[in-house]
Design an enzyme around this catalytic site. Structure first.
Site, PDB file in Angstrom:
ATOM      1  N   ASP A   1     -68.751  -1.880  -4.889  1.00 48.72           N
ATOM      2  CA  ASP A   1     -67.847  -1.771  -6.027  1.00 48.72           C
ATOM      3  C   ASP A   1     -66.549  -1.149  -5.545  1.00 48.72           C
ATOM      4  O   ASP A   1     -66.526  -0.381  -4.584  1.00 48.72           O
ATOM      5  CB  ASP A   1     -68.448  -0.930  -7.147  1.00 48.72           C
ATOM      6  CG  ASP A   1     -67.734  -1.154  -8.491  1.00 48.72           C
ATOM      7  OD1 ASP A   1     -67.030  -2.184  -8.634  1.00 48.72           O
ATOM      8  OD2 ASP A   1     -67.864  -0.309  -9.387  1.00 48.72           O
ATOM      9  N   GLY A   2     -65.491  -1.521  -6.211  1.00 47.38           N
ATOM     10  CA  GLY A   2     -64.181  -0.954  -5.964  1.00 47.38           C
ATOM     11  C   GLY A   2     -63.599  -0.493  -7.283  1.00 47.38           C
ATOM     12  O   GLY A   2     -63.963  -1.005  -8.343  1.00 47.38           O
TER      13      GLY A   2
ATOM     14  N   GLU B   1     -62.330  -3.761  -4.066  1.00 49.14           N
ATOM     15  CA  GLU B   1     -63.518  -4.614  -4.189  1.00 49.14           C
ATOM     16  C   GLU B   1     -63.802  -5.321  -2.861  1.00 49.14           C
ATOM     17  O   GLU B   1     -64.947  -5.355  -2.405  1.00 49.14           O
ATOM     18  CB  GLU B   1     -63.329  -5.653  -5.304  1.00 49.14           C
ATOM     19  CG  GLU B   1     -63.213  -5.077  -6.693  1.00 49.14           C
ATOM     20  CD  GLU B   1     -64.520  -4.612  -7.308  1.00 49.14           C
ATOM     21  OE1 GLU B   1     -65.578  -4.675  -6.640  1.00 49.14           O
ATOM     22  OE2 GLU B   1     -64.495  -4.171  -8.471  1.00 49.14           O
TER      23      GLU B   1
ATOM     24  N   ASP C   1     -69.529  -6.919  -8.415  1.00 47.34           N
ATOM     25  CA  ASP C   1     -69.097  -7.260  -9.771  1.00 47.34           C
ATOM     26  C   ASP C   1     -67.684  -7.854  -9.772  1.00 47.34           C
ATOM     27  O   ASP C   1     -67.066  -8.000 -10.812  1.00 47.34           O
ATOM     28  CB  ASP C   1     -69.200  -6.053 -10.707  1.00 47.34           C
ATOM     29  CG  ASP C   1     -68.286  -4.902 -10.320  1.00 47.34           C
ATOM     30  OD1 ASP C   1     -67.459  -5.047  -9.399  1.00 47.34           O
ATOM     31  OD2 ASP C   1     -68.404  -3.828 -10.940  1.00 47.34           O
TER      32      ASP C   1
ATOM     33  N   HIS D   1     -70.769  -2.450 -15.120  1.00 46.98           N
ATOM     34  CA  HIS D   1     -71.016  -1.538 -16.234  1.00 46.98           C
ATOM     35  C   HIS D   1     -72.063  -2.096 -17.197  1.00 46.98           C
ATOM     36  O   HIS D   1     -71.974  -1.902 -18.404  1.00 46.98           O
ATOM     37  CB  HIS D   1     -69.712  -1.227 -16.970  1.00 46.98           C
ATOM     38  CG  HIS D   1     -68.604  -0.816 -16.061  1.00 46.98           C
ATOM     39  ND1 HIS D   1     -68.566   0.427 -15.451  1.00 46.98           N
ATOM     40  CD2 HIS D   1     -67.520  -1.489 -15.599  1.00 46.98           C
ATOM     41  CE1 HIS D   1     -67.492   0.497 -14.686  1.00 46.98           C
ATOM     42  NE2 HIS D   1     -66.847  -0.644 -14.744  1.00 46.98           N
TER      43      HIS D   1
ATOM     44  N   ASP E   1     -70.144   2.405  -8.518  1.00 49.39           N
ATOM     45  CA  ASP E   1     -69.034   2.739  -9.408  1.00 49.39           C
ATOM     46  C   ASP E   1     -68.859   4.255  -9.492  1.00 49.39           C
ATOM     47  O   ASP E   1     -67.734   4.764  -9.409  1.00 49.39           O
ATOM     48  CB  ASP E   1     -69.279   2.156 -10.804  1.00 49.39           C
ATOM     49  CG  ASP E   1     -68.155   2.488 -11.758  1.00 49.39           C
ATOM     50  OD1 ASP E   1     -67.040   1.955 -11.562  1.00 49.39           O
ATOM     51  OD2 ASP E   1     -68.376   3.292 -12.684  1.00 49.39           O
TER      52      ASP E   1
END
Length: 152
Positions: A7-8, A45, A68, A118, A128
């Site tokens: 994740d970024g 990301e 994501d 999320h 995250d």
């Protein structure tokens, strides 16, 4: 099979940002996180995936990446990246990171899976939390390629 969750995040776009990756192989797990004072969400990301791949010690690994980021997943899985390469990345952003990613990608057998952010995926949520935590608490380094592009 090696699994990499990524994740970024950025606070503002551009703004302070960070990436996180979790590598898993059998019972082994490793977390990677790094932050930058000025960057973009898409860069983070993509950099998360790169960091995960660069942490591997051997080539020709079978890897599943969970992200994501439609930007990253679709660029690879839909063949956009190969088209960008053929066209010399004309009009594209993050060329430095895409070239870096490609040099790693061709040395492995990688499958990408998109996960909704999320939405309760435990590893995505952990990434995250790591990335957003780094933005809040630092340390934040310099995304030199991004900041040098701003000076041009």
């Amino acid at each position: 099979m090696i699994t990499i969750y990524t994740d970024g995040a950025s606070s503002g776009n551009p703004g302070p940002g960070a990436y996180a990756a979790i590598l898993q192989y059998k019972d082994y797990s490793k977390e990677l996180v790094q932050g930058f004072r000025n960057t973009t969400n898409n860069r983070m990301e993509l950099w998360a995936v790169i960091a995960g791949l660069e942490a591997l010690k051997k080539d020709k690994q079978h890897i599943v990446v969970y992200s994501d980021s439609r930007y990253v997943v679709d660029a690879v899985e839909k063949g956009w990246l190969q088209s960008w390469i053929k066209k010399g990345f004309k009009g594209k952003k993050n060329i430095d990171l895409w070239k870096r990613f490609w040099s790693l990608y061709v040395n492995h057998h990688i499958t990408f899976n998109w996960v909704k952010g999320h939405a309760g995926d435990p590893k995505n949520e952990r990434c995250d939390k790591l990335a957003t935590g780094r933005i809040r608490t630092g340390p934040l380094g310099i995304d030199e390629c991004y900041e040098s592009e701003l000076q041009v």
